[in-house]
Design an enzyme around this catalytic site. Structure first.
Site, short mmCIF file in Angstrom:
data_model
loop_
_atom_site.label_atom_id
_atom_site.label_comp_id
_atom_site.label_asym_id
_atom_site.label_seq_id
_atom_site.Cartn_x
_atom_site.Cartn_y
_atom_site.Cartn_z
N CYS A 182 0.92 -1.09 -0.16
CA CYS A 182 -0.05 -0.10 -0.10
C CYS A 182 0.78 1.20 -0.06
O CYS A 182 0.37 2.44 -0.28
CB CYS A 182 -1.21 -0.07 1.10
SG CYS A 182 -1.95 -1.46 1.33
N HIS A 187 -2.84 8.19 5.84
CA HIS A 187 -3.18 7.00 5.46
C HIS A 187 -4.71 6.69 5.55
O HIS A 187 -5.19 6.22 4.98
CB HIS A 187 -2.16 5.84 5.63
CG HIS A 187 -2.10 4.63 4.97
ND1 HIS A 187 -2.05 4.66 3.64
CD2 HIS A 187 -2.28 3.43 5.32
CE1 HIS A 187 -2.07 3.36 3.23
NE2 HIS A 187 -2.38 2.72 4.15
N HIS A 218 -9.68 2.36 -0.24
CA HIS A 218 -8.34 2.09 -0.12
C HIS A 218 -7.83 1.31 -1.48
O HIS A 218 -8.06 0.43 -1.83
CB HIS A 218 -7.88 1.04 1.05
CG HIS A 218 -6.47 1.00 1.52
ND1 HIS A 218 -5.42 1.71 0.41
CD2 HIS A 218 -5.75 0.37 1.93
CE1 HIS A 218 -4.47 1.49 0.98
NE2 HIS A 218 -4.32 0.38 1.77
#
Lengths: 354, 391
Positions: free
Chosen positions: B152, B285, B320
């Site tokens: 990620c 994040h 995400h």
């Protein structure tokens, strides 16, 4: 700008390369179209319980990285940079098959967790408690060279003083079968010695892990100096020689100063002509070396070529099995590597004797 | 900059959705999964066929959805940057992905053996394939092209590498970013980790239930000072600082004390030569998983002490987007700077009990000089970027 040295090397391949004291003294010859890497004694490096959960790629990566670090006498490097074309293939396949076969039910996370391409880099960091820079490159046949180039940038600018760099790829049964269907892998078995005479489509596929500790201070044990790396996503055949000459010129070198050219010949009749352009052209009178008949072709197999180049420069010997022609057996100062896969993702890597 | 996400097909549409609090999270439409009633996703409405048509690709093309999304975003970035001749200076491409061609692989996994028509996708499975196609689309030839895959944090790392390549003089211009499409592989993967929310994700909320996966791509054009001067270019923002550190705690989870994220933020501040007090906004994040938001919040306290700047996670808008997230949020960070606007953190109600940290829940106009963006991933990979109005 600081110089960049290869302090230590470690290779796990389809050959007997784990033992540092030998250099392809005894070559394994295969009659096959897929070559598996020879397993080292994993238990000497990884606790059995942990090893059971790891796929071969992760295990090979951990062993090769541990060897490279211990041979350099470095406990924790400043950074870890890996390259892999296909990542943790076995776990990816395991998870995809489970999704399909069990219709998305009753799945466990282990294979998913271990399927990410940065698994090896992450595992090494976890084990060493290395909190530094950690990157994984996944650009087909320049995955390893991308890692190398990144390390070179950081060492030259002194952002780091030692970096663990490695290339890892493992075979996966399903993918191997698919590659046969897609004719990426030769449909016939070929003997190692006769790879370049096969004149058929596809390659002999392989796997392996090759790790190196790069640093910017010279020591007695250094294998070589990394002068430069260049990567090209595309190169037309007509452009190859001129780009190569440009690369050498940028490093104040000419073709005659190169003592050996290591080519990524893989026996694929469709793309080996790129190498022939050099070995029949500007390097016709230069010592030519090849290696994929020993390692197999895989996205990070050029890291095996890099291992070979370092071994030649350090020992100043050239094993018979890797010679393409007979020009010289000693006196290696500069070695150039050229690699591409399917006519894409080309790289030049230039090393000098230390 | 160029972007495509669940909240818009280009930069303007994304900005409009952000300021109008229009989320892109919905039930999944395009993937036939048994989990469709248990999850919500940030899915892009456009079909592959429509993208293929828009790009003018031949019918025998083997583009994965990852490559299609990446091409659309990169083409917009190149257009917006006013690049007419890609060969006018040394131009590289650094992309990022974690899914790659998995969408096709999982579709044809067994069919490959029987149906020659789908075998073309065997070649586009590997992660480097999307960068190859993006390079073709935008006309990057004979240059440095690579792909980063660090879960990620991938696209944040691509931006970092691009900045370093220019700084070292290796390239004059680098197109950086990332792309990931939705796939059964990631849906089921995150499902087994039990971190998928069955409703709208709620970053930094005490009662957060996990993340929504999203698909997206974004690319930014980085250029050297020399190119900017020579071509008299308008600079949108400067990549002022970057940091990458490894949490070295667990293969998937972040440490509770947020050590990796702390190190990454501190390093980015150091490279930028900036004090923590110079950061006006953090695009977090903030995946809305129990673990991430706690770890990242702790890291904020480690770095900023009592004075944590305004922060928000935009993942309640986009979901995400995995390897693309760092690039999506880099675009949003630049938009924040350009418009002096802190984007809202949607769906937040209850502060977490572990600390007294509240994200910005409504769009807030204020002078922004420096914006920080975090990306944290599997394998302990933590990355921070700092974008600035001034060089």
């Amino acid at each position: 700008m600081k110089p960049v040295y290869i302090h230590s090397i470690a290779s796990i391949s389809a050959q007997h390369t784990v033992d540092e004291s030998v250099f392809l003294d005894q070559v394994e010859s295969y009659e096959d179209n897929v070559l598996q890497a020879i397993d080292p004694e994993y238990k000497n490096f990884i606790p059995r319980t942990a090893a059971r959960r790891m796929s071969k790629g992760v295990k090979m990566g951990i062993v090769a990285s541990k060897l490279a670090l211990s041979r350099a006498g470095v406990e924790v490097p400043d950074a870890i940079i890996t390259g892999t074309g296909l990542g943790c293939l076995k776990d990816s396949e395991k998870f995809v098959s489970a999704i399909i076969d069990n219709k998305e039910q009753f799945l466990t996370p282990t294979s998913f967790i271990q399927s990410t391409h940065n698994t090896v880099g992450g595992q090494i960091a976890l084990e060493l408690q290395c909190k530094g820079y950690n990157f994984t490159y996944v650009q087909a046949s320049v995955s390893f060279e991308s890692a190398l180039l990144d390390a070179e940038l950081q060492l030259k600018t002194d952002e780091a003083s030692n970096i663990l760099v490695g290339g890892i790829d493992e075979l996966g049964d399903h993918t191997t079968e698919l590659f046969k269907v897609a004719k990426l892998i030769k449909s016939e078995k070929v003997s190692s010695e006769a790879l370049l005479e096969s004149k058929t489509k596809g390659v002999v596929y392989g796997e392996g892990a090759n790790f190196f500790l790069l640093c910017n201070e010279k020591s007695e044990n250094c294998y070589s100096e990394l002068i430069d790396t260049a990567i090209f996503n595309t190169l037309e055949k007509e452009e190859l020689t001129s780009e190569l000459q440009e690369f050498l010129k940028n490093n104040q070198l000419s073709v005659d100063e190169i003592d050996a050219i290591i080519c990524g010949y893989n026996g694929d009749v469709q793309f080996d002509d790129y190498y022939e352009l050099l070995t029949d052209g500007v390097f016709a009178q230069t010592q030519q070396v090849y290696y994929k008949h020993l390692s197999g072709e895989y996205h990070s197999s050029s890291a095996f070529g890099f291992w070979l180049a370092n071994k030649i420069l350090k020992t100043q010997t050239l094993p018979k099995a890797v010679k393409l022609n007979q020009v010289k057996d000693s006196g290696f100062e500069f070695i150039l590597l050229y690699n591409q896969y399917m006519g894409e993702n080309h790289s030049f890597t230039l090393l000098r004797k230390c | 900059m160029g972007i495509i996400s669940a909240i818009g097909n280009n930069v303007v549409e994304n900005y409009e959705s952000l300021i109008h609090e229009k989320t892109g999270i919905s039930r999944i439409q395009k993937i036939d999964t048994v989990h469709h009633n248990d999850i919500m996703v940030g899915e892009i409405a456009t079909t592959n066929e429509e993208f293929i048509q828009r790009l003018g690709l031949p019918s025998d093309n083997n583009y994965s959805r990852t490559a299609l999304l990446g091409s659309i975003a990169a083409l917009e970035a190149v257009k917006n940057a006013g690049i007419e001749d890609m060969g006018s200076c040394r131009t590289g491409l650094v992309s990022a992905t974690s899914v790659g061609g998995m969408d096709m692989t999982e579709k044809f996994y067994y069919e490959y053996f029987e149906n020659p028509a789908c075998q073309k996708y065997i070649l586009s499975h590997h992660l480097g394939d999307s960068a190859k196609k993006i390079a073709e689309q935008i006309g990057v030839k004979k240059q440095f092209v690579t792909t980063i895959s660090t879960a990620c944090s991938s696209a944040a790392n691509a931006i970092m590498l691009g900045a370093r390549l220019i700084k070292a003089g290796k390239l004059d211009r680098v197109i950086v970013g990332g792309t990931d499409c939705l796939s059964k592989f990631t849906i089921n993967g995150f499902k087994t980790l039990m971190i998928l929310s069955d409703t709208y994700n709620t970053p930094f909320d005490e009662n957060r239930k996990g993340l929504n996966l999203g698909e997206a791509a974004a690319f930014l054009v980085l250029e050297s000072d020399e190119i900017v001067k020579a071509e008299n270019k308008k600079v949108l923002a400067y990549v002022k600082g970057y940091g990458n550190a490894n949490d070295a705690f667990h293969q998937t989870a972040s440490s509770e004390n947020g050590e990796g994220a702390t190190l990454a933020m501190q390093q980015a501040l150091k490279i930028a030569g900036s004090e923590p007090s110079s950061i006006d906004y953090i695009n977090a994040h903030g995946t809305a998983t129990g673990n991430n938001d706690l770890s990242e919040g702790k890291a904020f306290l480690n770095v900023f002490g009592e004075k944590v700047p305004n922060f928000s996670s935009t993942k309640a808008f986009t979901g995400h987007t995995l390897a693309a997230a760092g690039a999506i949020e880099a675009v949003y960070s630049v938009l924040a700077l350009q418009n002096n606007l802190v984007f809202p953190n949607l769906n937040f109600k209850t502060p977490m009990k572990e600390f007294d940290l509240k994200p910005q829940t409504e769009a807030k106009h204020k002078e922004l000089k420096q914006v920080m963006s975090n990306s944290l991933g599997f394998g302990g990979n933590c990355s921070t970027l700092i974008f600035s109005k001034e060089a």
